[in-house]
Design a protein around this motif. Sequence first.
Motif, PDB file in Angstrom:
ATOM      1  N   UNK A 138       1.166   2.437   7.727  1.00 48.88           N
ATOM      2  CA  UNK A 138       0.109   2.000   6.805  1.00 48.88           C
ATOM      3  C   UNK A 138      -0.371   3.159   5.932  1.00 48.88           C
ATOM      4  N   UNK A 139      -0.921   2.792   4.787  1.00 50.25           N
ATOM      5  CA  UNK A 139      -1.538   3.780   3.901  1.00 50.25           C
ATOM      6  C   UNK A 139      -2.767   3.164   3.284  1.00 50.25           C
ATOM      7  N   UNK A 140      -3.843   3.965   3.194  1.00 47.39           N
ATOM      8  CA  UNK A 140      -5.085   3.507   2.576  1.00 47.39           C
ATOM      9  C   UNK A 140      -5.295   4.254   1.266  1.00 47.39           C
ATOM     10  N   UNK A 141      -5.759   3.521   0.261  1.00 46.47           N
ATOM     11  CA  UNK A 141      -6.009   4.082  -1.065  1.00 46.47           C
ATOM     12  C   UNK A 141      -7.495   3.922  -1.361  1.00 46.47           C
ATOM     13  N   UNK A 142      -8.250   5.024  -1.201  1.00 50.21           N
ATOM     14  CA  UNK A 142      -9.694   4.932  -1.328  1.00 50.21           C
ATOM     15  C   UNK A 142     -10.226   3.961  -0.290  1.00 50.21           C
ATOM     16  N   UNK A 143     -11.211   3.137  -0.698  1.00 46.92           N
ATOM     17  CA  UNK A 143     -11.707   2.084   0.191  1.00 46.92           C
ATOM     18  C   UNK A 143     -11.354   0.710  -0.351  1.00 46.92           C
ATOM     19  N   UNK A 144     -10.383   0.677  -1.290  1.00 46.85           N
ATOM     20  CA  UNK A 144     -10.087  -0.566  -1.987  1.00 46.85           C
ATOM     21  C   UNK A 144      -8.979  -1.377  -1.357  1.00 46.85           C
ATOM     22  N   UNK A 145      -7.943  -0.695  -0.905  1.00 46.20           N
ATOM     23  CA  UNK A 145      -6.734  -1.420  -0.525  1.00 46.20           C
ATOM     24  C   UNK A 145      -5.950  -0.631   0.520  1.00 46.20           C
ATOM     25  N   UNK A 146      -5.204  -1.359   1.322  1.00 46.77           N
ATOM     26  CA  UNK A 146      -4.304  -0.765   2.298  1.00 46.77           C
ATOM     27  C   UNK A 146      -2.983  -1.526   2.232  1.00 46.77           C
ATOM     28  N   UNK A 147      -1.894  -0.786   2.429  1.00 49.82           N
ATOM     29  CA  UNK A 147      -0.574  -1.408   2.471  1.00 49.82           C
ATOM     30  C   UNK A 147       0.085  -1.102   3.813  1.00 49.82           C
ATOM     31  N   UNK A 148       0.820  -2.073   4.320  1.00 56.30           N
ATOM     32  CA  UNK A 148       1.675  -1.855   5.480  1.00 56.30           C
ATOM     33  C   UNK A 148       3.112  -2.006   5.028  1.00 56.30           C
ATOM     34  N   UNK A 149       3.904  -0.973   5.230  1.00 56.27           N
ATOM     35  CA  UNK A 149       5.317  -1.016   4.860  1.00 56.27           C
ATOM     36  C   UNK A 149       6.089  -1.817   5.904  1.00 56.27           C
ATOM     37  N   UNK A 150       6.983  -2.668   5.441  1.00 57.72           N
ATOM     38  CA  UNK A 150       7.792  -3.512   6.322  1.00 57.72           C
ATOM     39  C   UNK A 150       9.266  -3.129   6.177  1.00 57.72           C
ATOM     40  N   UNK A 151       9.926  -2.958   7.318  1.00 62.49           N
ATOM     41  CA  UNK A 151      11.313  -2.512   7.339  1.00 62.49           C
ATOM     42  C   UNK A 151      12.185  -3.535   8.062  1.00 62.49           C
ATOM     43  N   UNK A 152      13.449  -3.595   7.660  1.00 56.21           N
ATOM     44  CA  UNK A 152      14.369  -4.478   8.372  1.00 56.21           C
ATOM     45  C   UNK A 152      14.928  -3.761   9.592  1.00 56.21           C
ATOM     46  N   UNK A 153      15.863  -4.433  10.293  1.00 56.48           N
ATOM     47  CA  UNK A 153      16.384  -3.880  11.540  1.00 56.48           C
ATOM     48  C   UNK A 153      17.181  -2.606  11.333  1.00 56.48           C
ATOM     49  N   UNK A 154      17.591  -2.330  10.089  1.00 55.42           N
ATOM     50  CA  UNK A 154      18.319  -1.096   9.792  1.00 55.42           C
ATOM     51  C   UNK A 154      17.384   0.070   9.472  1.00 55.42           C
ATOM     52  N   UNK A 155      16.092  -0.232   9.295  1.00 60.63           N
ATOM     53  CA  UNK A 155      15.143   0.808   8.926  1.00 60.63           C
ATOM     54  C   UNK A 155      15.004   0.983   7.425  1.00 60.63           C
ATOM     55  N   UNK A 156      15.372  -0.038   6.663  1.00 61.39           N
ATOM     56  CA  UNK A 156      15.262   0.000   5.204  1.00 61.39           C
ATOM     57  C   UNK A 156      14.014  -0.754   4.769  1.00 61.39           C
ATOM     58  N   UNK A 157      13.240  -0.155   3.880  1.00 62.69           N
ATOM     59  CA  UNK A 157      12.033  -0.789   3.366  1.00 62.69           C
ATOM     60  C   UNK A 157      12.405  -2.059   2.599  1.00 62.69           C
ATOM     61  N   UNK A 158      11.783  -3.176   2.976  1.00 63.23           N
ATOM     62  CA  UNK A 158      12.137  -4.449   2.341  1.00 63.23           C
ATOM     63  C   UNK A 158      10.948  -5.155   1.695  1.00 63.23           C
ATOM     64  N   UNK A 159       9.733  -4.817   2.102  1.00 68.84           N
ATOM     65  CA  UNK A 159       8.542  -5.495   1.568  1.00 68.84           C
ATOM     66  C   UNK A 159       7.305  -4.737   2.032  1.00 68.84           C
ATOM     67  N   UNK A 160       6.139  -5.235   1.645  1.00 71.02           N
ATOM     68  CA  UNK A 160       4.882  -4.634   2.084  1.00 71.02           C
ATOM     69  C   UNK A 160       3.828  -5.721   2.218  1.00 71.02           C
ATOM     70  N   UNK A 161       2.852  -5.449   3.063  1.00 68.06           N
ATOM     71  CA  UNK A 161       1.682  -6.313   3.171  1.00 68.06           C
ATOM     72  C   UNK A 161       0.502  -5.595   2.542  1.00 68.06           C
ATOM     73  N   UNK A 162      -0.289  -6.333   1.773  1.00 68.19           N
ATOM     74  CA  UNK A 162      -1.468  -5.778   1.109  1.00 68.19           C
ATOM     75  C   UNK A 162      -2.724  -6.329   1.770  1.00 68.19           C
TER      76      UNK A 162
END
Length: 206
Positions: A138-162
Amino acid sequence: MRSPLHGAVGERMALKDYYADFEKYFWHCGDLGFWKLERQQTFKEPGYDSWEAFWRGDWDESLRLLEAGRADMAEYHRKVEQNGFVARRARVVEEPLSDYMQWELHALRIRDQCGGPIHVTDADRVAQYEQDGPLPEISTLGNQVMYQALYDERGILVAALKFVDRQLVLRCRELIMSIYNAGEPLAHWFDGHVAPLPPPQRQAPR
Protein backbone atom coordinates in the motif's frame (compact mmCIF):
# COMPACT_ATOMS: atom_id res chain seq x y z
CA MET A 1 -3.82 -8.22 14.96
CA ARG A 2 -6.08 -7.76 11.95
CA SER A 3 -5.07 -6.48 8.54
CA PRO A 4 -4.71 -2.67 8.44
CA LEU A 5 -7.39 -2.58 5.74
CA HIS A 6 -9.96 -4.13 8.12
CA GLY A 7 -11.97 -5.50 5.23
CA ALA A 8 -12.25 -2.12 3.49
CA VAL A 9 -13.34 -2.34 -0.13
CA GLY A 10 -11.54 -0.18 -2.66
CA GLU A 11 -12.25 0.82 -6.23
CA ARG A 12 -10.46 -1.52 -8.62
CA MET A 13 -8.52 0.35 -11.29
CA ALA A 14 -6.86 -0.88 -14.47
CA LEU A 15 -3.18 -0.01 -14.67
CA LYS A 16 -3.64 2.83 -17.17
CA ASP A 17 -6.27 4.49 -14.96
CA TYR A 18 -4.25 3.83 -11.82
CA TYR A 19 -1.11 5.47 -13.21
CA ALA A 20 -3.05 8.56 -14.31
CA ASP A 21 -4.89 8.82 -10.98
CA PHE A 22 -1.71 8.32 -8.97
CA GLU A 23 0.05 11.08 -10.90
CA LYS A 24 -2.81 13.47 -10.22
CA TYR A 25 -2.56 13.03 -6.44
CA PHE A 26 1.14 12.36 -5.98
CA TRP A 27 2.39 15.87 -6.68
CA HIS A 28 -0.04 17.32 -4.12
CA CYS A 29 0.82 15.16 -1.10
CA GLY A 30 1.52 18.20 1.07
CA ASP A 31 3.20 18.04 4.47
CA LEU A 32 1.96 14.50 5.15
CA GLY A 33 4.00 13.29 2.20
CA PHE A 34 4.05 9.95 0.43
CA TRP A 35 4.48 6.72 2.37
CA LYS A 36 4.86 3.27 0.80
CA LEU A 37 4.89 -0.16 2.42
CA GLU A 38 6.60 -2.95 0.48
CA ARG A 39 6.16 -6.47 1.85
CA GLN A 40 6.27 -9.07 -0.93
CA GLN A 41 9.68 -10.66 -1.47
CA THR A 42 9.56 -11.47 -5.17
CA PHE A 43 8.18 -9.54 -8.14
CA LYS A 44 8.60 -9.51 -11.88
CA GLU A 45 9.05 -6.17 -13.62
CA PRO A 46 8.98 -6.78 -17.39
CA GLY A 47 9.89 -3.67 -19.33
CA TYR A 48 12.32 -2.34 -16.70
CA ASP A 49 15.73 -2.64 -18.35
CA SER A 50 17.72 -3.34 -15.18
CA TRP A 51 15.27 -6.01 -14.02
CA GLU A 52 15.33 -7.58 -17.47
CA ALA A 53 19.12 -7.83 -17.28
CA PHE A 54 18.91 -9.33 -13.78
CA TRP A 55 16.25 -11.81 -14.92
CA ARG A 56 18.37 -13.10 -17.80
CA GLY A 57 21.34 -13.54 -15.44
CA ASP A 58 23.44 -10.51 -16.42
CA TRP A 59 24.13 -9.10 -12.96
CA ASP A 60 26.82 -6.61 -13.96
CA GLU A 61 24.60 -5.15 -16.67
CA SER A 62 21.65 -4.87 -14.29
CA LEU A 63 23.77 -2.84 -11.85
CA ARG A 64 25.18 -0.72 -14.67
CA LEU A 65 21.66 0.13 -15.83
CA LEU A 66 20.62 1.05 -12.29
CA GLU A 67 23.57 3.41 -12.08
CA ALA A 68 22.72 4.85 -15.51
CA GLY A 69 19.33 5.84 -14.12
CA ARG A 70 20.76 7.71 -11.13
CA ALA A 71 20.56 11.19 -12.72
CA ASP A 72 16.87 10.74 -13.58
CA MET A 73 16.16 9.45 -10.08
CA ALA A 74 17.91 12.44 -8.50
CA GLU A 75 15.93 14.83 -10.71
CA TYR A 76 12.68 13.08 -9.75
CA HIS A 77 13.34 13.55 -6.04
CA ARG A 78 14.44 17.15 -6.56
CA LYS A 79 11.03 17.74 -8.09
CA VAL A 80 9.40 16.02 -5.11
CA GLU A 81 11.31 18.34 -2.75
CA GLN A 82 10.33 21.39 -4.80
CA ASN A 83 6.72 20.35 -4.39
CA GLY A 84 7.12 20.44 -0.61
CA PHE A 85 7.03 16.80 0.46
CA VAL A 86 9.14 13.68 0.92
CA ALA A 87 8.53 10.22 -0.55
CA ARG A 88 9.41 7.58 2.06
CA ARG A 89 9.32 3.78 1.89
CA ALA A 90 9.26 1.05 4.51
CA ARG A 91 10.74 -2.16 3.07
CA VAL A 92 10.07 -5.43 4.92
CA VAL A 93 12.73 -8.07 4.29
CA GLU A 94 13.13 -11.78 4.90
CA GLU A 95 16.55 -13.37 5.09
CA PRO A 96 18.16 -15.11 3.37
CA LEU A 97 17.30 -12.63 0.65
CA SER A 98 15.59 -13.84 -2.49
CA ASP A 99 17.48 -13.13 -5.72
CA TYR A 100 14.88 -10.50 -6.53
CA MET A 101 15.29 -8.79 -3.15
CA GLN A 102 19.05 -8.66 -3.60
CA TRP A 103 18.52 -6.86 -6.91
CA GLU A 104 15.75 -4.61 -5.58
CA LEU A 105 17.81 -3.47 -2.62
CA HIS A 106 20.48 -2.25 -5.03
CA ALA A 107 17.77 -0.28 -6.84
CA LEU A 108 16.37 1.08 -3.58
CA ARG A 109 19.84 2.09 -2.43
CA ILE A 110 20.13 4.45 -5.39
CA ARG A 111 16.67 5.85 -4.68
CA ASP A 112 17.64 6.38 -1.04
CA GLN A 113 20.86 8.14 -2.04
CA CYS A 114 18.92 10.39 -4.42
CA GLY A 115 16.52 11.72 -1.79
CA GLY A 116 13.86 9.04 -1.29
CA PRO A 117 14.45 7.77 2.28
CA ILE A 118 14.03 4.03 2.84
CA HIS A 119 14.09 2.05 6.07
CA VAL A 120 14.42 -1.73 6.21
CA THR A 121 12.45 -3.79 8.73
CA ASP A 122 12.88 -7.50 9.47
CA ALA A 123 9.76 -9.57 8.76
CA ASP A 124 9.64 -10.76 12.38
CA ARG A 125 8.87 -7.19 13.45
CA VAL A 126 5.66 -7.06 11.43
CA ALA A 127 4.39 -10.54 12.35
CA GLN A 128 1.98 -8.97 14.83
CA TYR A 129 0.12 -7.35 11.93
CA GLU A 130 -0.08 -10.50 9.82
CA GLN A 131 -2.52 -12.78 11.60
CA ASP A 132 -4.81 -12.49 8.57
CA GLY A 133 -1.97 -12.90 6.06
CA PRO A 134 0.94 -10.83 4.73
CA LEU A 135 0.65 -7.06 4.91
CA PRO A 136 -0.69 -5.46 1.74
CA GLU A 137 1.41 -3.48 -0.71
CA ILE A 138 0.00 0.00 0.00
CA SER A 139 0.93 3.64 -0.44
CA THR A 140 -0.66 6.75 1.04
CA LEU A 141 -0.64 10.14 -0.68
CA GLY A 142 -1.18 12.88 1.89
CA ASN A 143 -4.48 12.24 3.67
CA GLN A 144 -6.48 12.07 0.45
CA VAL A 145 -6.00 8.66 -1.07
CA MET A 146 -4.38 5.27 -0.67
CA TYR A 147 -3.64 2.63 -3.28
CA GLN A 148 -3.10 -1.10 -2.87
CA ALA A 149 -1.04 -2.69 -5.63
CA LEU A 150 -2.41 -6.01 -6.91
CA TYR A 151 -0.17 -8.67 -8.42
CA ASP A 152 -0.86 -11.89 -10.28
CA GLU A 153 0.58 -15.29 -9.37
CA ARG A 154 3.78 -14.45 -11.26
CA GLY A 155 4.38 -11.30 -9.22
CA ILE A 156 3.48 -8.89 -12.04
CA LEU A 157 1.50 -5.75 -11.24
CA VAL A 158 -1.93 -6.10 -12.86
CA ALA A 159 -4.23 -3.57 -11.14
CA ALA A 160 -4.71 -1.41 -8.06
CA LEU A 161 -7.37 -0.67 -5.48
CA LYS A 162 -8.10 2.96 -4.59
CA PHE A 163 -9.30 3.97 -1.11
CA VAL A 164 -10.51 7.46 -0.21
CA ASP A 165 -11.83 7.00 3.34
CA ARG A 166 -9.75 9.57 5.22
CA GLN A 167 -9.69 7.69 8.51
CA LEU A 168 -8.52 4.54 6.75
CA VAL A 169 -5.83 6.46 4.88
CA LEU A 170 -4.54 8.07 8.07
CA ARG A 171 -4.64 4.79 10.00
CA CYS A 172 -2.63 3.01 7.33
CA ARG A 173 -0.23 5.93 7.06
CA GLU A 174 0.41 5.70 10.81
CA LEU A 175 1.09 1.97 10.44
CA ILE A 176 3.59 2.52 7.64
CA MET A 177 5.25 5.25 9.70
CA SER A 178 5.55 2.93 12.71
CA ILE A 179 7.14 0.19 10.59
CA TYR A 180 9.45 2.75 8.99
CA ASN A 181 10.50 4.19 12.36
CA ALA A 182 11.12 0.70 13.78
CA GLY A 183 13.39 -0.11 10.86
CA GLU A 184 16.97 0.73 10.04
CA PRO A 185 18.10 3.25 7.42
CA LEU A 186 18.87 1.38 4.23
CA ALA A 187 22.36 2.87 3.83
CA HIS A 188 23.63 1.21 7.00
CA TRP A 189 21.62 -1.99 6.61
CA PHE A 190 22.83 -2.45 3.02
CA ASP A 191 26.48 -2.41 4.04
CA GLY A 192 26.00 -5.29 6.46
CA HIS A 193 23.41 -7.43 4.69
CA VAL A 194 23.64 -6.84 0.93
CA ALA A 195 27.08 -5.56 -0.03
CA PRO A 196 28.92 -8.74 1.10
CA LEU A 197 26.68 -11.06 -0.97
CA PRO A 198 27.97 -12.65 -4.17
CA PRO A 199 25.91 -12.02 -7.33
CA PRO A 200 22.78 -14.17 -7.60
CA GLN A 201 23.53 -17.38 -9.48
CA ARG A 202 20.79 -16.96 -12.04
CA GLN A 203 20.64 -18.60 -15.43
CA ALA A 204 18.91 -17.03 -18.39
CA PRO A 205 15.28 -18.27 -18.47
CA ARG A 206 14.21 -20.25 -21.49
